[in-house]
Write an enzyme that holds these catalytic residues in place. Sequence first.
Site, mmCIF file in Angstrom:
data_model
loop_
_atom_site.group_PDB
_atom_site.id
_atom_site.type_symbol
_atom_site.label_atom_id
_atom_site.label_comp_id
_atom_site.label_asym_id
_atom_site.label_seq_id
_atom_site.Cartn_x
_atom_site.Cartn_y
_atom_site.Cartn_z
ATOM 1 N N SER A 93 -4.372 -0.970 14.489
ATOM 2 C CA SER A 93 -5.109 0.249 14.802
ATOM 3 C C SER A 93 -5.576 0.207 16.251
ATOM 4 O O SER A 93 -5.767 -0.870 16.828
ATOM 5 C CB SER A 93 -6.315 0.395 13.881
ATOM 6 O OG SER A 93 -7.192 1.415 14.336
ATOM 7 N N GLY A 107 0.814 -1.211 0.000
ATOM 8 C CA GLY A 107 0.000 0.000 0.000
ATOM 9 C C GLY A 107 0.843 1.254 0.000
ATOM 10 O O GLY A 107 0.485 2.263 0.608
ATOM 11 N N ALA A 108 1.963 1.228 -0.716
ATOM 12 C CA ALA A 108 2.933 2.322 -0.653
ATOM 13 C C ALA A 108 2.677 3.422 -1.680
ATOM 14 O O ALA A 108 3.506 4.318 -1.833
ATOM 15 C CB ALA A 108 4.346 1.769 -0.833
ATOM 16 N N ASN A 109 1.552 3.363 -2.367
ATOM 17 C CA ASN A 109 1.271 4.401 -3.363
ATOM 18 C C ASN A 109 0.481 5.572 -2.789
ATOM 19 O O ASN A 109 0.122 6.499 -3.509
ATOM 20 C CB ASN A 109 0.539 3.808 -4.568
ATOM 21 C CG ASN A 109 -0.798 3.191 -4.183
ATOM 22 O OD1 ASN A 109 -1.027 2.882 -3.009
ATOM 23 N ND2 ASN A 109 -1.674 3.011 -5.152
ATOM 24 N N THR A 110 0.221 5.542 -1.475
ATOM 25 C CA THR A 110 -0.528 6.639 -0.866
ATOM 26 C C THR A 110 -0.354 6.621 0.647
ATOM 27 O O THR A 110 0.067 5.612 1.230
ATOM 28 C CB THR A 110 -2.035 6.537 -1.218
ATOM 29 O OG1 THR A 110 -2.719 7.701 -0.748
ATOM 30 C CG2 THR A 110 -2.665 5.308 -0.589
ATOM 31 N N GLY A 111 -0.665 7.721 1.299
ATOM 32 C CA GLY A 111 -0.775 7.781 2.747
ATOM 33 C C GLY A 111 0.459 7.359 3.529
ATOM 34 O O GLY A 111 1.599 7.694 3.190
ATOM 35 N N ILE A 112 0.221 6.617 4.603
ATOM 36 C CA ILE A 112 1.287 6.187 5.503
ATOM 37 C C ILE A 112 2.314 5.333 4.765
ATOM 38 O O ILE A 112 3.520 5.462 4.982
ATOM 39 C CB ILE A 112 0.704 5.396 6.691
ATOM 40 C CG1 ILE A 112 -0.205 6.285 7.530
ATOM 41 C CG2 ILE A 112 1.814 4.814 7.563
ATOM 42 C CD1 ILE A 112 -0.957 5.542 8.614
ATOM 43 N N GLY A 113 1.836 4.457 3.885
ATOM 44 C CA GLY A 113 2.751 3.590 3.148
ATOM 45 C C GLY A 113 3.715 4.368 2.289
ATOM 46 O O GLY A 113 4.915 4.056 2.217
ATOM 47 N N TYR A 127 -13.828 -3.894 10.323
ATOM 48 C CA TYR A 127 -12.485 -3.303 10.334
ATOM 49 C C TYR A 127 -11.800 -3.581 11.671
ATOM 50 O O TYR A 127 -10.630 -3.993 11.713
ATOM 51 C CB TYR A 127 -12.579 -1.800 10.089
ATOM 52 C CG TYR A 127 -11.259 -1.072 10.221
ATOM 53 C CD1 TYR A 127 -10.280 -1.185 9.229
ATOM 54 C CD2 TYR A 127 -10.983 -0.280 11.339
ATOM 55 C CE1 TYR A 127 -9.068 -0.525 9.353
ATOM 56 C CE2 TYR A 127 -9.778 0.384 11.459
ATOM 57 C CZ TYR A 127 -8.824 0.267 10.465
ATOM 58 O OH TYR A 127 -7.622 0.921 10.592
#
EC number: 1.1.1.300
Length: 321
Positions: free
Chosen positions: A175, A46-52, A200
């Site tokens: 989380s 998930g490195a294409n946005t946000g925390i990643g 979630y």
Amino acid sequence: MIGVLLLLFFLPLLLYIAAPQIRKMLSSGVCTSTVQLLGKVAVVTGANTGIGKETAKELAQRGARVYLACRDVQKGELVAREIQTVTGNQEVLVKKLDLADTKSIRAFAKGFLAEEKHLHILINNAGVMMCPYSKTADGFEMHMGVNHLGHFLLTLLLLEKLKESAPSRIVNVSSFAHHLGRIHFHNLQGEKFYSAGLAYCHSKLANILFTRELARRLKGSSVTTYSVHPGTVNSELVRHSSVMRWMWRLFSFFIKTPQQGAQTSLYCALTEGLESLSGNHFSPQVHSCTFLAVGPSSCGMWDATSAWLDEQCHVRAQDSN
């Protein structure tokens, strides 16, 4: 009545004035490690946005060869070029990984293992939140399938490479919502009853149980693993909930940026001397391990997950014949 009116008038003003200090407090916990990563290899899901994205950027800044493992390859390529420009590190690569499809996970692992001799850091960061009820390509409820099962399978497929590259680390992004999670073995696919919010939470609890059991099984291998709470972060994770998006805008003064949210993951991936704390959960406020009182055993969750994946692999093999 006058007191209520005064409160309604002054409360927003006081919150506005106090916002910088409150945000500073909520954003405390910065990775201060100076460790450099030349010659090291890292994978961030998930490195294409946000925390990643911010996690991958920092690892690249320190000299690592970083794989952005993401579903949207086109977006990933744009992010990779951005990171290369900012850090000067050209060893930022993009690989297709759809955690909602075990075929994609296996294809990613096969390609990575064929290309790389080492893997030192695995950041299981990608996730979904508050999705309408849906299933993965393999028939798993989406939250449990992506947030837990997908990363479970990916980690096991890369585990031997991590052992060969030891000392190495695995960081699972969980989380604070895990506190509301429960593992209902009779309804893990949400077919009997379903709540997007609770689904979630359940998957985030599963992340912690996975981390705990993985640490137990890896004891003595020099591969350590940690679960983390990044804090409340302004990211695309809330895209499926209009209510959450509205709340995020309303309380934007108090919500972390993705760069701030990445600090706990970076702390567990980089800080020296954490080996004895493998299997524990870290919070962004104090970066201290939290010993959790949870209902189901981590071993039971591991066994159930393995059984689901084995069963689904068998079903898909039959379907392809």
